[in-house]
Design a protein around this motif. Sequence first.
Motif, PDB file in Angstrom:
ATOM      1  N   VAL A   4      -7.646   6.032   4.132  1.00 33.30           N
ATOM      2  CA  VAL A   4      -6.432   6.816   4.380  1.00 33.30           C
ATOM      3  C   VAL A   4      -5.616   6.906   3.104  1.00 33.30           C
ATOM      4  CG1 VAL A   4      -6.315   6.313   6.844  1.00 33.30           C
ATOM      5  CG2 VAL A   4      -5.232   4.772   5.228  1.00 33.30           C
ATOM      6  N   LYS A   5      -4.938   8.029   2.947  1.00 37.22           N
ATOM      7  CA  LYS A   5      -4.094   8.250   1.776  1.00 37.22           C
ATOM      8  C   LYS A   5      -2.640   7.961   2.148  1.00 37.22           C
ATOM      9  CE  LYS A   5      -7.461  10.010  -0.697  1.00 37.22           C
ATOM     10  NZ  LYS A   5      -8.040   9.254  -1.769  1.00 37.22           N
ATOM     11  N   TYR A   7       0.123   9.249   0.993  1.00 37.54           N
ATOM     12  CA  TYR A   7       0.971  10.433   1.154  1.00 37.54           C
ATOM     13  C   TYR A   7       0.764  11.098   2.516  1.00 37.54           C
ATOM     14  CZ  TYR A   7      -3.004  13.520   0.015  1.00 37.54           C
ATOM     15  OH  TYR A   7      -4.196  14.191   0.029  1.00 37.54           O
ATOM     16  N   GLU A   8      -0.449  10.959   3.069  1.00 36.22           N
ATOM     17  CA  GLU A   8      -0.700  11.487   4.409  1.00 36.22           C
ATOM     18  C   GLU A   8       0.012  10.629   5.455  1.00 36.22           C
ATOM     19  OE1 GLU A   8      -4.932  11.320   4.616  1.00 36.22           O
ATOM     20  OE2 GLU A   8      -5.217  13.124   3.379  1.00 36.22           O
ATOM     21  N   LEU A   9       0.044   9.323   5.213  1.00 39.75           N
ATOM     22  CA  LEU A   9       0.692   8.408   6.151  1.00 39.75           C
ATOM     23  C   LEU A   9       2.207   8.610   6.182  1.00 39.75           C
ATOM     24  CD1 LEU A   9      -1.262   5.134   5.362  1.00 39.75           C
ATOM     25  CD2 LEU A   9      -1.509   6.577   7.376  1.00 39.75           C
ATOM     26  N   ARG A  10       2.784   8.936   5.046  1.00 42.46           N
ATOM     27  CA  ARG A  10       4.240   9.106   4.983  1.00 42.46           C
ATOM     28  C   ARG A  10       4.719  10.280   5.839  1.00 42.46           C
ATOM     29  NH1 ARG A  10       5.044   5.377   1.143  1.00 42.46           N
ATOM     30  NH2 ARG A  10       3.764   5.462  -0.700  1.00 42.46           N
ATOM     31  N   ALA A  11       3.848  11.228   6.078  1.00 44.05           N
ATOM     32  CA  ALA A  11       4.207  12.386   6.895  1.00 44.05           C
ATOM     33  C   ALA A  11       4.250  12.051   8.383  1.00 44.05           C
ATOM     34  CB  ALA A  11       3.220  13.524   6.644  1.00 44.05           C
ATOM     35  N   LYS A  12       3.621  10.954   8.782  1.00 43.88           N
ATOM     36  CA  LYS A  12       3.547  10.577  10.197  1.00 43.88           C
ATOM     37  C   LYS A  12       4.762   9.755  10.616  1.00 43.88           C
ATOM     38  CE  LYS A  12      -1.476  10.520  10.234  1.00 43.88           C
ATOM     39  NZ  LYS A  12      -2.680   9.766  10.577  1.00 43.88           N
ATOM     40  N   GLU A  16       2.727   7.186  15.576  1.00 42.41           N
ATOM     41  CA  GLU A  16       1.410   7.575  15.059  1.00 42.41           C
ATOM     42  C   GLU A  16       0.847   6.506  14.130  1.00 42.41           C
ATOM     43  OE1 GLU A  16       2.383  11.292  13.248  1.00 42.41           O
ATOM     44  OE2 GLU A  16       1.817  12.458  15.015  1.00 42.41           O
ATOM     45  N   GLN A  20      -2.565   4.389  14.615  1.00 42.71           N
ATOM     46  CA  GLN A  20      -3.616   4.355  13.595  1.00 42.71           C
ATOM     47  C   GLN A  20      -3.923   2.914  13.184  1.00 42.71           C
ATOM     48  OE1 GLN A  20      -3.001   7.000  10.310  1.00 42.71           O
ATOM     49  NE2 GLN A  20      -5.024   6.599   9.478  1.00 42.71           N
ATOM     50  N   SER A  53      -7.214   0.086   4.079  1.00 44.97           N
ATOM     51  CA  SER A  53      -6.514   1.101   4.864  1.00 44.97           C
ATOM     52  C   SER A  53      -5.450   0.472   5.759  1.00 44.97           C
ATOM     53  CB  SER A  53      -7.501   1.896   5.721  1.00 44.97           C
ATOM     54  OG  SER A  53      -8.385   2.619   4.897  1.00 44.97           O
ATOM     55  N   ARG A  56      -2.540  -0.315   3.630  1.00 47.38           N
ATOM     56  CA  ARG A  56      -1.766   0.884   3.306  1.00 47.38           C
ATOM     57  C   ARG A  56      -0.853   1.280   4.458  1.00 47.38           C
ATOM     58  NH1 ARG A  56      -6.740   2.705   1.263  1.00 47.38           N
ATOM     59  NH2 ARG A  56      -6.804   2.437  -0.985  1.00 47.38           N
TER      60      ARG A  56
END
Length: 123
Positions: A4-5, A7-12, A16, A20, A53, A56
């Motif tokens: 997982v990235k 920056y993708e996690l920060r959007a959630k 969520e 995950q 992950s 992160r």
Amino acid sequence: MAPVKAYELRAKDKTELTKQLEDLKQELATLKVQKIASGATSKSTKLREVRKSIARVNTVISQSQRAHLKLFYKGKKFKPLDLRPKKTRAIRRRLTKSEAGARTLRAKKRAAHFPLRRYAVKA
């Protein structure tokens, strides 16, 4: 599953992220069982990937919590110790500018009644 990235996690949002996190922990548990059962070395890289992950996701959760707390305590008189600036122990204990410049009542009266005398010096 690809790593997982951040920056993708920060959007959630938090729900969520916790979902995950649970999924990743479940995957880690199954991978550990498979590793013991089969003894395959290919699972070791996957294990590492899943562990990282999970780290992160935990990091993003804690960072978002801190950001929300900083907004909550902004402008308040007292803040939790971990939200205060670290600096050094000596700087934290030093007098503030207003405290250092404060004068006693006696000093104020003395300055008012006996101002510094200025003399014109002939050159």
